[in-house]
Design a protein around this motif. Structure first.
Motif, PDB file in Angstrom:
ATOM      1  N   ALA A  24       0.798  -1.217   0.000  1.00 27.26           N
ATOM      2  CA  ALA A  24       0.000   0.000   0.000  1.00 27.26           C
ATOM      3  C   ALA A  24       0.830   1.266   0.000  1.00 27.26           C
ATOM      4  O   ALA A  24       0.292   2.351   0.046  1.00 27.26           O
ATOM      5  N   CYS A  25       2.146   1.144  -0.034  1.00 29.25           N
ATOM      6  CA  CYS A  25       2.983   2.336  -0.017  1.00 29.25           C
ATOM      7  C   CYS A  25       2.885   3.126  -1.313  1.00 29.25           C
ATOM      8  O   CYS A  25       3.076   4.323  -1.324  1.00 29.25           O
ATOM      9  N   GLY A  26       2.616   2.452  -2.402  1.00 26.81           N
ATOM     10  CA  GLY A  26       2.645   3.139  -3.682  1.00 26.81           C
ATOM     11  C   GLY A  26       1.482   4.068  -3.853  1.00 26.81           C
ATOM     12  O   GLY A  26       0.409   3.861  -3.315  1.00 26.81           O
ATOM     13  N   GLY A  27       1.660   5.099  -4.602  1.00 32.71           N
ATOM     14  CA  GLY A  27       0.578   6.013  -4.919  1.00 32.71           C
ATOM     15  C   GLY A  27      -0.168   5.503  -6.120  1.00 32.71           C
ATOM     16  O   GLY A  27       0.275   4.621  -6.832  1.00 32.71           O
ATOM     17  N   GLY A  28      -1.340   6.027  -6.348  1.00 35.33           N
ATOM     18  CA  GLY A  28      -2.086   5.690  -7.544  1.00 35.33           C
ATOM     19  C   GLY A  28      -1.955   6.821  -8.525  1.00 35.33           C
ATOM     20  O   GLY A  28      -1.227   7.778  -8.315  1.00 35.33           O
ATOM     21  N   SER A  29      -2.668   6.699  -9.610  1.00 43.32           N
ATOM     22  CA  SER A  29      -2.655   7.779 -10.590  1.00 43.32           C
ATOM     23  C   SER A  29      -3.562   8.901 -10.122  1.00 43.32           C
ATOM     24  O   SER A  29      -4.748   8.692  -9.883  1.00 43.32           O
ATOM     25  N   ALA A  30      -3.007  10.076  -9.995  1.00 43.01           N
ATOM     26  CA  ALA A  30      -3.792  11.215  -9.535  1.00 43.01           C
ATOM     27  C   ALA A  30      -4.797  11.654 -10.585  1.00 43.01           C
ATOM     28  O   ALA A  30      -5.690  12.452 -10.302  1.00 43.01           O
ATOM     29  N   ASN A  31      -4.644  11.155 -11.809  1.00 38.31           N
ATOM     30  CA  ASN A  31      -5.520  11.590 -12.898  1.00 38.31           C
ATOM     31  C   ASN A  31      -6.738  10.687 -13.084  1.00 38.31           C
ATOM     32  O   ASN A  31      -7.568  10.943 -13.947  1.00 38.31           O
ATOM     33  N   GLU A  32      -6.784   9.600 -12.296  1.00 36.28           N
ATOM     34  CA  GLU A  32      -7.936   8.718 -12.421  1.00 36.28           C
ATOM     35  C   GLU A  32      -9.151   9.400 -11.794  1.00 36.28           C
ATOM     36  O   GLU A  32      -9.145   9.741 -10.623  1.00 36.28           O
ATOM     37  N   ASP A  33     -10.202   9.574 -12.555  1.00 35.48           N
ATOM     38  CA  ASP A  33     -11.398  10.236 -12.061  1.00 35.48           C
ATOM     39  C   ASP A  33     -12.314   9.239 -11.384  1.00 35.48           C
ATOM     40  O   ASP A  33     -12.360   8.062 -11.736  1.00 35.48           O
ATOM     41  N   VAL A  34     -13.035   9.740 -10.412  1.00 31.09           N
ATOM     42  CA  VAL A  34     -14.062   8.931  -9.767  1.00 31.09           C
ATOM     43  C   VAL A  34     -15.396   9.519 -10.196  1.00 31.09           C
ATOM     44  O   VAL A  34     -15.929  10.424  -9.562  1.00 31.09           O
ATOM     45  N   ALA A  35     -15.903   9.023 -11.294  1.00 30.59           N
ATOM     46  CA  ALA A  35     -17.180   9.534 -11.803  1.00 30.59           C
ATOM     47  C   ALA A  35     -18.297   9.112 -10.868  1.00 30.59           C
ATOM     48  O   ALA A  35     -18.257   8.045 -10.255  1.00 30.59           O
ATOM     49  N   TYR A  36     -19.299   9.972 -10.750  1.00 33.68           N
ATOM     50  CA  TYR A  36     -20.418   9.650  -9.866  1.00 33.68           C
ATOM     51  C   TYR A  36     -21.273   8.543 -10.477  1.00 33.68           C
ATOM     52  O   TYR A  36     -21.862   8.712 -11.538  1.00 33.68           O
ATOM     53  N   VAL A  37     -21.272   7.416  -9.800  1.00 29.44           N
ATOM     54  CA  VAL A  37     -22.144   6.298 -10.162  1.00 29.44           C
ATOM     55  C   VAL A  37     -22.755   5.807  -8.865  1.00 29.44           C
ATOM     56  O   VAL A  37     -22.037   5.379  -7.963  1.00 29.44           O
ATOM     57  N   ALA A  38     -24.055   5.920  -8.746  1.00 29.78           N
ATOM     58  CA  ALA A  38     -24.722   5.515  -7.517  1.00 29.78           C
ATOM     59  C   ALA A  38     -24.528   4.019  -7.297  1.00 29.78           C
ATOM     60  O   ALA A  38     -24.822   3.199  -8.164  1.00 29.78           O
ATOM     61  N   ARG A  39     -23.976   3.677  -6.151  1.00 28.07           N
ATOM     62  CA  ARG A  39     -23.746   2.272  -5.815  1.00 28.07           C
ATOM     63  C   ARG A  39     -24.121   2.033  -4.373  1.00 28.07           C
ATOM     64  O   ARG A  39     -24.070   2.952  -3.546  1.00 28.07           O
ATOM     65  N   ASP A  40     -24.455   0.790  -4.063  1.00 23.57           N
ATOM     66  CA  ASP A  40     -24.752   0.482  -2.669  1.00 23.57           C
ATOM     67  C   ASP A  40     -23.463   0.607  -1.870  1.00 23.57           C
ATOM     68  O   ASP A  40     -22.351   0.457  -2.399  1.00 23.57           O
ATOM     69  N   GLY A  46     -16.170  -1.722  -0.680  1.00 23.87           N
ATOM     70  CA  GLY A  46     -15.348  -2.854  -1.079  1.00 23.87           C
ATOM     71  C   GLY A  46     -14.408  -2.520  -2.225  1.00 23.87           C
ATOM     72  O   GLY A  46     -13.245  -2.957  -2.245  1.00 23.87           O
ATOM     73  N   GLU A  47     -14.886  -1.747  -3.194  1.00 23.40           N
ATOM     74  CA  GLU A  47     -14.032  -1.336  -4.303  1.00 23.40           C
ATOM     75  C   GLU A  47     -12.901  -0.440  -3.812  1.00 23.40           C
ATOM     76  O   GLU A  47     -11.748  -0.563  -4.259  1.00 23.40           O
ATOM     77  N   ALA A  48     -13.222   0.465  -2.887  1.00 21.61           N
ATOM     78  CA  ALA A  48     -12.182   1.325  -2.307  1.00 21.61           C
ATOM     79  C   ALA A  48     -11.127   0.479  -1.598  1.00 21.61           C
ATOM     80  O   ALA A  48      -9.918   0.707  -1.751  1.00 21.61           O
ATOM     81  N   GLN A  49     -11.580  -0.521  -0.849  1.00 19.90           N
ATOM     82  CA  GLN A  49     -10.642  -1.386  -0.138  1.00 19.90           C
ATOM     83  C   GLN A  49      -9.763  -2.182  -1.107  1.00 19.90           C
ATOM     84  O   GLN A  49      -8.558  -2.345  -0.891  1.00 19.90           O
ATOM     85  N   ARG A  50     -10.362  -2.667  -2.190  1.00 19.74           N
ATOM     86  CA  ARG A  50      -9.590  -3.416  -3.178  1.00 19.74           C
ATOM     87  C   ARG A  50      -8.511  -2.538  -3.807  1.00 19.74           C
ATOM     88  O   ARG A  50      -7.379  -2.974  -4.033  1.00 19.74           O
ATOM     89  N   ARG A  51      -8.861  -1.296  -4.112  1.00 21.93           N
ATOM     90  CA  ARG A  51      -7.877  -0.372  -4.677  1.00 21.93           C
ATOM     91  C   ARG A  51      -6.733  -0.128  -3.690  1.00 21.93           C
ATOM     92  O   ARG A  51      -5.563  -0.054  -4.079  1.00 21.93           O
ATOM     93  N   LEU A  52      -7.086  -0.008  -2.436  1.00 21.84           N
ATOM     94  CA  LEU A  52      -6.063   0.216  -1.419  1.00 21.84           C
ATOM     95  C   LEU A  52      -5.153  -1.002  -1.292  1.00 21.84           C
ATOM     96  O   LEU A  52      -3.928  -0.879  -1.220  1.00 21.84           O
ATOM     97  N   ASP A  53      -5.737  -2.191  -1.299  1.00 27.65           N
ATOM     98  CA  ASP A  53      -4.950  -3.408  -1.179  1.00 27.65           C
ATOM     99  C   ASP A  53      -3.986  -3.580  -2.345  1.00 27.65           C
ATOM    100  O   ASP A  53      -2.923  -4.185  -2.210  1.00 27.65           O
ATOM    101  N   ARG A  54      -4.348  -3.040  -3.497  1.00 26.44           N
ATOM    102  CA  ARG A  54      -3.489  -3.133  -4.677  1.00 26.44           C
ATOM    103  C   ARG A  54      -2.453  -2.009  -4.736  1.00 26.44           C
ATOM    104  O   ARG A  54      -1.668  -1.910  -5.671  1.00 26.44           O
ATOM    105  N   GLY A  55      -2.477  -1.133  -3.769  1.00 18.67           N
ATOM    106  CA  GLY A  55      -1.504  -0.053  -3.720  1.00 18.67           C
ATOM    107  C   GLY A  55      -1.910   1.208  -4.430  1.00 18.67           C
ATOM    108  O   GLY A  55      -1.122   2.140  -4.539  1.00 18.67           O
ATOM    109  N   ASN A  56      -3.154   1.272  -4.921  1.00 23.53           N
ATOM    110  CA  ASN A  56      -3.623   2.478  -5.607  1.00 23.53           C
ATOM    111  C   ASN A  56      -4.252   3.406  -4.577  1.00 23.53           C
ATOM    112  O   ASN A  56      -5.471   3.556  -4.481  1.00 23.53           O
ATOM    113  N   THR A  57      -3.388   4.041  -3.810  1.00 22.13           N
ATOM    114  CA  THR A  57      -3.843   4.797  -2.650  1.00 22.13           C
ATOM    115  C   THR A  57      -4.621   6.059  -3.012  1.00 22.13           C
ATOM    116  O   THR A  57      -5.534   6.459  -2.295  1.00 22.13           O
TER     117      THR A  57
END
Length: 264
Positions: A24-40, A46-57
């Motif tokens: 998790a030390c690595g940074g992610g791409s600062a240019n990746e957008d988080v478009a608004y998509v309504a989700r439960d 869970g998606e946020a946690q998966r990104r963190l586990d992959r190092g995309n902080t």
């Protein structure tokens, strides 16, 4: 030490991902957008946690922010606030980490994870400490934040780590005073130099810089024409650091320039 810190932080908020300490030390791409998509809320978290586990902080932090934005009254939102701060910390975006942790504390001051939030704030200041040749405002903020952790939660492992870091912070601040004092000496501003060295022995007397500060005070006072003070500081140096190289140098100095002078 960094791995231990991450373990402490992740345990405090129940991350439960063994890979976090290494990936998790690595940074992610600062240019990746988080478009608004309504989700439960569970899917989004869970998606946020998966990104963190992959190092995309960076993206993980944005997704945790989205959890709070889309589901502000969910219990998940409270946890997401801290996870967002943690993700920003790992991404080395310390200002955002501090802001999110402080916001969590303003909304949930009595929450069981408050010690973690205070500790994360302290770490975020601590990681920004610069070398002694630069302004030490951040160092002072780190000192205040670490002392706050120790004061509020003295029995926690956060406080134990804060106390260790405080020793390093105080030594760093003393080093800054020494650096300024030496500069004044080189400029021939002996009185200004003496003030800085006195700050060290009065405010940072347990640091590694104290023996040199005492020697520099002897040196400065001889230059100022106050040999009695120089002898006094040499005596203090000899009483407390008899085997120090700085005592040997101070003794030679006063023996050469203040022989027979009685300390003031």
């Amino acid at each position: 030490m960094k791995t231990r810190i991450k373990t402490m932080l992740s345990r405090a908020v129940l991350i439960g991902a063994a890979a976090l300490a290494t990936s998790a030390c690595g940074g992610g791409s600062a240019n990746e957008d988080v478009a608004y998509v309504a989700r439960d809320v569970e899917s989004l978290y869970g998606e946020a946690q998966r990104r963190l586990d992959r190092g995309n902080t960076v993206l993980a932090a944005a997704l945790f922010d989205e959890v709070e934005r889309q589901h502000p009254y969910s219990p998940w939102a409270r946890r997401a606030q801290l996870m967002s701060a943690f993700s920003y910390y790992l991404a080395r975006d310390y200002n955002k980490a501090i802001q999110n942790a402080q916001r969590f504390l303003s909304i949930h001051p009595g929450n069981k994870d408050a010690p973690y939030a205070y500790y994360l704030i302290a770490l975020s200041y601590y990681e920004q400490i610069s070398d002694v040749n630069r302004d030490q405002k951040i160092t002072e903020q780190a000192q205040i934040a670490l002392e706050e952790v120790n004061r509020r939660f003295p029995q926690t492992e956060y406080a134990a780590d804060a106390r260790l870091k405080l020793d390093l912070v105080v030594d760093h601040l003393a080093g800054k005073e020494m650096e300024i004092g030496r500069f004044y000496q080189r400029s021939g501003q002996w009185l200004a130099a003496s003030i800085r060295f006195r700050n060290v022995i009065e405010d940072f007397d347990t640091t590694s810089h104290t023996p040199e500060a005492l020697y520099r005070l002897a040196e400065s006072n001889l230059a100022l024409g106050i040999p009695e003070e120089a002898v006094k500081y040499t005596a203090v140096l000899g009483a407390n650091y008899p085997g120090s190289e700085w005592y040997e140098k101070a003794y030679e100095l006063v023996d050469r320039h203040a022989q027979g002078v009685v300390p003031s």
